[in-house]
Motif scaffolding. Sequence first.
Motif, PDB file in Angstrom:
ATOM      1  N   UNK A 156      -9.466 -35.666  12.741  1.00 15.62           N
ATOM      2  CA  UNK A 156      -8.261 -36.256  13.531  1.00 15.62           C
ATOM      3  C   UNK A 156      -7.316 -34.916  13.837  1.00 15.62           C
ATOM      4  N   UNK A 157      -7.151 -34.286  12.940  1.00 16.81           N
ATOM      5  CA  UNK A 157      -6.132 -33.028  12.905  1.00 16.81           C
ATOM      6  C   UNK A 157      -6.456 -32.059  11.974  1.00 16.81           C
ATOM      7  N   UNK A 158      -6.136 -30.741  12.464  1.00 12.53           N
ATOM      8  CA  UNK A 158      -6.672 -29.578  11.600  1.00 12.53           C
ATOM      9  C   UNK A 158      -5.281 -28.688  12.114  1.00 12.53           C
ATOM     10  N   UNK A 159      -4.938 -27.921  11.077  1.00 10.14           N
ATOM     11  CA  UNK A 159      -4.036 -26.820  11.289  1.00 10.14           C
ATOM     12  C   UNK A 159      -3.642 -26.147   9.815  1.00 10.14           C
ATOM     13  N   UNK A 160      -2.406 -25.196  10.098  1.00 12.33           N
ATOM     14  CA  UNK A 160      -2.353 -24.262   8.990  1.00 12.33           C
ATOM     15  C   UNK A 160      -0.607 -24.481   8.740  1.00 12.33           C
ATOM     16  N   UNK A 161      -0.220 -24.685   7.377  1.00 10.23           N
ATOM     17  CA  UNK A 161       1.193 -24.915   7.114  1.00 10.23           C
ATOM     18  C   UNK A 161       1.650 -23.361   6.207  1.00 10.23           C
ATOM     19  N   UNK A 162       2.704 -23.105   6.351  1.00 10.84           N
ATOM     20  CA  UNK A 162       3.162 -22.060   5.543  1.00 10.84           C
ATOM     21  C   UNK A 162       4.503 -22.187   4.970  1.00 10.84           C
ATOM     22  N   UNK A 175      -1.707 -22.400  15.604  1.00 11.64           N
ATOM     23  CA  UNK A 175      -2.064 -23.431  16.571  1.00 11.64           C
ATOM     24  C   UNK A 175      -2.485 -24.855  15.930  1.00 11.64           C
ATOM     25  N   UNK A 176      -2.337 -26.007  16.246  1.00 15.25           N
ATOM     26  CA  UNK A 176      -2.635 -27.055  15.542  1.00 15.25           C
ATOM     27  C   UNK A 176      -3.463 -27.853  16.594  1.00 15.25           C
ATOM     28  N   UNK A 193      -3.548 -29.720  21.665  1.00 11.48           N
ATOM     29  CA  UNK A 193      -3.706 -28.233  21.386  1.00 11.48           C
ATOM     30  C   UNK A 193      -1.988 -27.875  21.430  1.00 11.48           C
ATOM     31  N   UNK A 194      -1.451 -27.707  20.063  1.00 10.34           N
ATOM     32  CA  UNK A 194       0.214 -27.431  20.128  1.00 10.34           C
ATOM     33  C   UNK A 194       0.246 -26.114  19.178  1.00 10.34           C
ATOM     34  N   UNK A 195       1.115 -25.386  19.497  1.00 12.39           N
ATOM     35  CA  UNK A 195       1.544 -23.978  18.618  1.00 12.39           C
ATOM     36  C   UNK A 195       2.808 -24.415  17.940  1.00 12.39           C
ATOM     37  N   UNK A 196       2.731 -24.051  16.911  1.00 14.48           N
ATOM     38  CA  UNK A 196       4.095 -23.999  15.836  1.00 14.48           C
ATOM     39  C   UNK A 196       4.533 -22.758  15.263  1.00 14.48           C
ATOM     40  N   UNK A 197       5.697 -22.348  15.121  1.00 11.62           N
ATOM     41  CA  UNK A 197       6.512 -21.376  14.406  1.00 11.62           C
ATOM     42  C   UNK A 197       7.348 -21.828  13.605  1.00 11.62           C
ATOM     43  N   UNK A 198       7.109 -21.732  12.292  1.00 12.98           N
ATOM     44  CA  UNK A 198       8.317 -22.217  11.151  1.00 12.98           C
ATOM     45  C   UNK A 198       8.431 -23.754  11.276  1.00 12.98           C
TER      46      UNK A 198
END
Length: 442
Positions: A281-287, A294-295, A307-312
Amino acid sequence: MKKSILFLIILIIILQVAHAQEIIEFTDNITVETLEQNNKQRTRNGNWKVTYPGVNRYELGKYVNNNREGKWISYYSNNKIWKIDTYKNGDFQGEFKQYNEKGYLVIKGQYFKGRKAGEWQYYFKVGTLSDIGKYVDGKKQGKWVSYFPNNQSLSKEPRKIIYFKNGKKDGEYISFYANGSVQEKKKYTNDYPVGASYLFHKNGKKSKTIFYDEKGKQIASKNFYESGVLKEKRIFDSIQRVISIETFYATKGLERIKKISYEENNKISKVLEYHKNGELKTKGTQINDKQEGLWESYHKNKELKSKISYVAGKIDGDYKTFYSNGQIEYNGTFARGRKMGKWTLYGGRDYTIIETGHYNEKGKIGQWKYFAKKKHLFKIENYKNGNLDGEYIEYDSYNKGVIRAKGKYVKNKKDGPWIFYDDTGKIIERKRYSMGSFISDK
């Protein structure tokens, strides 16, 4: 009459015994000193009264050659007994009792050579038994049982049973709900929980299992729904940090909801979420628990959903979503969590443009256009910093190019003349507004 008086006297005596308030008198040659004075070195013999300044408590007892001997009674300010200590050659030796200010017994036990020994009983403030067990050489030993407060236990079962060895938990531990069903079961070795620990729902189904190593460190756990179906699995590293979490739907097929894997001192985590059919369903990274990079998300049929990009933790960069057939739905850009630049929504049978316009940091700006299902223009709006501001035109949904309403907004409020048309383009009504307030029909 005499019989009634005698009955009342007997009843009073019985009540005094029930509250275990002992009557001990010291009447001969009592020496009085404060607690501070009592702590100083001096030779003491005979009956003494020691007062507690500031708390209005005092104690009475005997000294023999500067050592406390026999029973020493401590009192509350209301002259009810606070506690009874028994001494031999200055050490605690023999019976010990403690009461609350209402006269109820709260602790009962024995000392031997200054240390707790034998059976000790602890009571709730209303006088019902709370805990019972044995001491050996001042340390808890063997079976200890705890009970519910008065009238809480429906089955008169204990609240908790623990085994001790040399003052440390060692052996089986079991706790109960008030209805008598088991709440938790585990084992201790040298005061550490070891092996598997089991917790249960009130319906008897397992609610959680915790796995410990030989040093009492948690290495894994499982949580369950009330139905008994697995809800969550966790794995821990050597310093008790979570390195993996998996969650599951409340069905017997163990369909996974989410899996989180941690790395690099738990700062980075990889997240995978699943549909009930088992597809991703969803994949991505967390810091540091915030979305990063990219999620991607997917429909149940495996087609890309977004397709969604994240910063912090904030959306930043391209933002795209898709229908389950692969056609694009939204296309736009974010900057630090805010929509910016051109945005377009697609839809309808042919997945053509439904709405399009621009954003700045304050919201919608400039001209926004909206289209009907038949691809023709349906509405034009003008915005200024997120507010409707400027010309507004609305067209007929089915007759291309036919205006149905025309006017102007100022800061989200209708202002000035507005004209309304029928589906042939003929004027049917005129109105005038002033900052949202209707003025006239002309």
